[in-house]
Design a protein around this motif. Structure first.
Motif, short mmCIF file in Angstrom:
data_model
loop_
_atom_site.label_atom_id
_atom_site.label_comp_id
_atom_site.label_asym_id
_atom_site.label_seq_id
_atom_site.Cartn_x
_atom_site.Cartn_y
_atom_site.Cartn_z
N PRO A 117 85.75 21.60 -2.51
CA PRO A 117 85.36 21.00 -1.23
C PRO A 117 85.81 21.88 -0.05
O PRO A 117 86.85 22.54 -0.12
N PHE A 118 85.03 21.86 1.03
CA PHE A 118 85.42 22.55 2.25
C PHE A 118 84.86 21.80 3.45
O PHE A 118 83.92 21.00 3.33
N THR A 119 85.46 22.06 4.60
CA THR A 119 85.06 21.40 5.84
C THR A 119 84.07 22.28 6.60
O THR A 119 84.31 23.47 6.80
N LEU A 120 82.95 21.70 6.99
CA LEU A 120 81.95 22.43 7.76
C LEU A 120 82.39 22.63 9.21
O LEU A 120 83.37 22.03 9.66
N GLY A 121 81.63 23.43 9.94
CA GLY A 121 81.81 23.50 11.39
C GLY A 121 82.35 24.81 11.90
O GLY A 121 83.46 25.20 11.55
N ALA A 122 81.57 25.47 12.77
CA ALA A 122 81.97 26.77 13.31
C ALA A 122 82.34 26.74 14.78
O ALA A 122 82.90 27.70 15.29
N GLU A 123 82.03 25.65 15.48
CA GLU A 123 82.28 25.64 16.93
C GLU A 123 82.79 24.26 17.34
O GLU A 123 82.32 23.23 16.86
N ILE A 124 83.77 24.28 18.23
CA ILE A 124 84.41 23.02 18.63
C ILE A 124 84.66 23.00 20.14
O ILE A 124 84.65 24.04 20.81
N ALA A 125 84.89 21.79 20.64
CA ALA A 125 85.39 21.61 22.00
C ALA A 125 86.44 20.51 21.95
O ALA A 125 86.27 19.52 21.23
N GLY A 126 87.52 20.69 22.69
CA GLY A 126 88.58 19.69 22.66
C GLY A 126 89.71 20.03 23.60
O GLY A 126 89.52 20.75 24.60
N VAL A 127 90.88 19.53 23.27
CA VAL A 127 92.07 19.71 24.12
C VAL A 127 93.18 20.34 23.29
O VAL A 127 93.45 19.90 22.15
N VAL A 128 93.82 21.36 23.85
CA VAL A 128 94.90 22.04 23.14
C VAL A 128 96.09 21.09 22.97
O VAL A 128 96.57 20.48 23.94
N ARG A 129 96.53 20.97 21.72
CA ARG A 129 97.74 20.19 21.44
C ARG A 129 98.97 21.08 21.54
O ARG A 129 100.00 20.67 22.10
N SER A 130 98.90 22.27 20.97
CA SER A 130 100.02 23.22 21.04
C SER A 130 99.48 24.62 20.90
O SER A 130 98.41 24.84 20.30
#
Length: 322
Positions: free
Chosen positions: A56-69
């Protein structure tokens, strides 16, 4: 955390949203608010992409969000709104771990959903038109697959980069309305597009063809080019990889240009930062409108990826993660 996982190589229907451990290691930890969906995701679910991770693997090449650390020497810090590239997998999760050089500040006038839909498509199209296509002020651009993610990106970007006319090629009237909303000056149906383009341009043809589709329309795309025109080969969502009779190139002084954005970025340190800086200026100045993606909830990840495979997607597709 929750993530969209490929559990077997049976296509988008094999995607499962499940709980997995958060990623660990060096880099920037991002709480993901939205994740982009791209055609390679559909290929990955069938083991048909050039990179073939074992399930199994997680899809997804691009993200948007908030830096946690973030590391102390990183150019981003906790609390920053960012968009970023995993480059292939790991993005469709509630938390992502990225190298600092794959992260960029998200402009204030872009939502998380819009930001997640920007990088893959807009960076690819910017590289296609500005670098490989050598787009000049006042030129005419023809866009295949104009209602899809790459297509709508090209319709938005070409005028911002100087094109005076952008002709969209679509498969239906509904998709024509999507293309018009994205910025097309003219819309033609895929069936018979060559003759329609000839009429629209007074027989001259177009300067650039943006082609993420390939397949049986390739030869007519070559015939649609004006002298010194360029056909940009971006992908093959139509399935068939076409061939070129090079005498056509010689007789009409036209170019067929390969556009391998990922390969270029991998071999040219700093290329991503340079390309994003150009796009960021266009966004912040208002010259380039933010995309309006089709947003699916994380639980519908399978349907979102399937919409790329069955070509029912309307513009860019994005998952809302939170």
């Amino acid at each position: 955390m929750r993530a969209a996982r490929v559990t077997r190589l049976d296509g988008p229907e094999a995607i499962e949203v499940t709980d997995i451990d958060e990623p660990t290691g060096d880099g920037v930890v991002v709480d993901v608010h939205a994740a982009g969906v791209a055609f390679p995701d559909a290929l990955l679910t069938r083991g048909l992409y050039q990179y073939r991770p074992d399930p199994p693997f997680t899809l997804g090449a691009e993200i948007a969000g908030v830096v946690r650390s973030a590391p102390q020497d990183a150019h981003v810090q906790a609390g920053d709104r960012v968009l970023g590239l995993t480059m292939l997998t790991g993005g469709m999760a509630e938390v992502a771990l990225l190298a600092p050089d794959r992260l960029f500040k998200l402009p204030d006038n872009l939502s998380f959903e819009a930001g997640a839909g920007v990088l893959f498509n807009d960076l690819t199209v910017y590289f296609s038109l500005a670098v490989r296509g050598r787009l000049q002020q006042g030129e005419t651009v023809l866009v295949h697959g104009a209602a899809g993610g790459i297509g709508t990106s090209a319709l938005r970007l070409a005028p911002a980069l100087g094109a005076s006319r952008v002709i969209a090629v679509v498969s239906s009237e509904e998709k024509g309305r999507i293309a018009t909303a994205a910025g097309a000056t003219d819309v033609v149906l895929a069936d018979g597009f060559k003759d329609a383009v000839k009429e629209l341009t007074g027989g001259r043809g177009v300067d650039i063809v943006v082609d993420p589709v390939g397949g049986d329309r390739f030869t007519d795309s070559l015939r649609s080019l004006a002298p010194a025109g360029r056909l940009l080969v971006i992908g093959f969502t139509g399935g068939e990889i076409p061939t070129v009779k090079v005498n056509r190139l010689l007789l009409n002084n036209i170019d067929v240009v390969g556009v391998g954005w990922g390969a270029w970025a991998g071999r040219h340190p700093g290329a991503l930062q340079e390309q994003w800086a150009a796009l960021e200026e266009l966004f912040t100045s208002g010259k380039l409108a933010a995309p309006e993606p089709e947003v699916f909830p994380l639980d519908d990840a399978a349907a979102a990826v399937a919409s790329l495979e069955n070509r029912s997607a309307k513009g860019k597709v994005v998952l809302r993660m939170r």
